[in-house]
Structure formats: structure tokens, C-alpha cells
Motif scaffolding. Structure first.
Motif, PDB file in Angstrom:
ATOM      1  N   TYR A  49       1.077  -1.308  -0.066  1.00  0.00           N
ATOM      2  CA  TYR A  49      -0.114  -0.119   0.085  1.00  0.00           C
ATOM      3  C   TYR A  49       0.756   1.292  -0.057  1.00  0.00           C
ATOM      4  CZ  TYR A  49       0.786  -0.187   4.994  1.00  0.00           C
ATOM      5  OH  TYR A  49       1.828  -0.600   6.061  1.00  0.00           O
TER       6      TYR A  49
ATOM      7  N   SER B 240      -9.034   3.925   0.199  1.00  0.00           N
ATOM      8  CA  SER B 240      -8.640   2.651   0.838  1.00  0.00           C
ATOM      9  C   SER B 240      -8.582   2.714   2.325  1.00  0.00           C
ATOM     10  CB  SER B 240      -7.015   2.654   0.388  1.00  0.00           C
ATOM     11  OG  SER B 240      -6.258   3.753   0.698  1.00  0.00           O
TER      12      SER B 240
ATOM     13  N   TYR C 139      -6.061  -5.134   3.605  1.00  0.00           N
ATOM     14  CA  TYR C 139      -5.997  -3.786   3.252  1.00  0.00           C
ATOM     15  C   TYR C 139      -6.827  -3.786   1.809  1.00  0.00           C
ATOM     16  CZ  TYR C 139      -4.168   0.184   0.350  1.00  0.00           C
ATOM     17  OH  TYR C 139      -4.195   1.370  -0.551  1.00  0.00           O
TER      18      TYR C 139
ATOM     19  N   GLN D  51      -9.223  -1.434  -1.197  1.00  0.00           N
ATOM     20  CA  GLN D  51      -9.205  -0.287  -2.061  1.00  0.00           C
ATOM     21  C   GLN D  51     -10.636  -0.497  -2.661  1.00  0.00           C
ATOM     22  OE1 GLN D  51      -5.324   0.336  -4.402  1.00  0.00           O
ATOM     23  NE2 GLN D  51      -5.165  -1.785  -3.794  1.00  0.00           N
TER      24      GLN D  51
END
Length: 259
Positions: free
Chosen positions: A112, A149, A223, A225
Motif C-alpha cells: 500500500y 482505501s 488492506y 481499495q
């Protein structure tokens, strides 16, 4: 064992079964140049078979500042020059792993942006399990795309997380990218122990779901997005069952305009 997942998200292959997933994005208008790609930065990080690892890369240098020992001999193609920094809200990050040894949990990474000129890459490992190569593509658009994100952590007994966001998105022009890595050795025999998928359950709600969870499972970091196109795009999604031992399935899609 049959596994059921949305075919709109990224794919993986595990030892207990195979899940083949995909994402269909169609440019349906003649003005496809509304979504110009400004640049693609590619980074490669070779992680050695050592303990828990985290890499911070300076995207303005061809080696990601590897001389400081941060990234184990990393290399960057088309790195940032002339102070032309990334616009994070127009940039997506995609990471793929080339494993060297089959220790599935240590081959899961998250990558990221830490800012307009910084890339972070991390994974969990406990020593001599697996050395891997991580390839990251950082794709920045000129216009027509908005990227949001964030992070979510799944504890042992949590199977889903609800992410509320504002403003809402047009789900027919939006998709999600979800990366996950364990925070401990979950199950070296199966990807399913730490697989997380993302799906829109409303125009302002993203639901992250963990396939396997319970007292014997370790926490998983994710994570996500959220990528929304402004116009001229049609995104189709659905659900597909892929049985154990099956390496390929087909999925019909709705016709889209040609030309």
C-alpha cells in the motif's frame, strides 16, 4: 470441499481446493480516453527466508532506498522523477507473489501507499519458511477514477467486517481490491485460513468476509481499495462455485456494446 466466492475479486489457489476468480470491466462508450493511465510504476521486492518483514520503499529512487537495508535489494521501474509525485486518490496498488517454497501463509503480503512517494510492503514469516519475490504495480490515472482505501483486522472469531464510507459509489462502475496477510502462522497447508473477500452490500457499504475463522485461527490484517470510475464503464460481478480439484470454470456475462 466446495468453496464459494464472488468472481469479481482477485484469485488464489490453495492446497485444500481451488478458487478461480476474476473481474470484468468494460469500457462501453466511444470516449475510452476519459480513463487515461498516467503511468505505471513497477517495484520488485525479494523477501529472504527470515523473520517477520516490512519494506518501506522510496519511489523516487531506482532501488527504493535499498542501500539502507530496508528492502533486501529491491528495484523500481519507471520511478518518480522531477518531483512529479503520485496523486493517491487516483492510484491503485496491485501486488502478486512468486513463491519459492510452499508455505502459503508466509506468501501472503499487503502492499500500500504510505504517501505520494512511498510504498509499504509487509508479510508475516517466522524464519526459514519461505523466500518470495513480491511484484507491485502502482497504476496512476489522469482522471475519471477515484480510489479510497483503508485497513481492517480480523481477530480469531470474527468472520466479517462492515466498512461504511461516504460519499456513496455507483456499484455498477466500482470494484474492490482486497489484500490480506496473517499476523501469525495460521495454517501452512491452506490459503483458506486467511482468505478475505470484499463485496459491496450497499452503495455506501463494503463488507469484508473471512472464509475460515475461529478460536484456532490467528488474526488477519487486510488492506482494501475501493475503485470508482466516473463514467463509460460497466462492471459485472457474481458468485461462482469451484470444486476441489477443479482448475477452471466459465462465467457468462451480459452482452456489452461493441466498438
Amino acid at each position: 470441499m466446495d468453496l464459494k466466492s464472488e468472481w469479481k475479486t482477485a484469485g488464489f489457489v490453495g492446497k485444500v481446493g481451488a478458487i478461480a476468480l476474476g473481474l470484468a470491466i468494460f469500457l462501453v462508450a466511444s470516449d475510452v480516453f476519459a480513463f487515461q493511465v498516467k503511468r505505471v510504476i513497477r517495484a520488485r521486492v525479494p523477501f529472504a527466508a527470515t523473520a517477520d518483514q516490512f519494506c518501506s520503499m522510496n519511489l523516487t529512487l531506482s532501488n527504493g532506498d535499498a542501500e539502507n537495508g530496508n528492502c533486501n535489494g529491491a528495484a523500481i521501474t519507471n520511478y518518480i522523477t522531477d518531483g512529479d509525485l503520485l496523486v493517491v486518490s487516483k492510484t491503485i496498488v496491485i501486488a502478486t507473489v512468486t513463491p519459492k517454497i510452499l508455505h502459503a501463509d508466509t506468501e501472503r503480503v499487503i502492499a500500500y501507499l504510505g504517501g505520494s512517494d512511498t510504498l509499504f510492503v509487509g508479510r508475516y514469516a517466522i524464519g526459514s519458511q519461505s523466500d518470495i519475490e513480491v511484484d507491485v504495480e502502482i497504476i496512476e490515472f489522469v482522471s475519471g477514477v477515484t480510489v479510497r482505501s483503508g485497513f481492517a483486522t480480523f481477530s480469531k472469531k470474527i468472520g466479517s467486517k462492515v466498512i461504511n464510507f461516504s460519499p456513496s459509489v455507483d456499484t455498477t462502475k466500482s470494484f474492490t481490491i482486497v489484500q490480506a496477510k496473517p499476523t501469525g502462522v495460521v495454517d501452512t497447508a491452506a490459503d483458506s485460513s486467511y482468505y478475505v473477500q470484499g463485496a459491496f452490500t450497499d452503495s455506501d457499504t463494503l463488507t469484508l468476509s473471512r472464509l475460515v475463522y475461529g478460536a484456532s485461527e490467528d488474526p488477519v490484517d487486510t488492506y482494501y481499495q475501493i475503485v470508482e470510475f466516473d463514467q463509460d464503464v460497466s462492471i459485472q460481478s457474481g458468485t461462482k462455485n469451484v470444486g476441489e480439484g477443479t482448475t477452471a470454470v466459465t462465467q457468462d456475462i451480459t452482452d456489452v456494446p461493441a466498438g
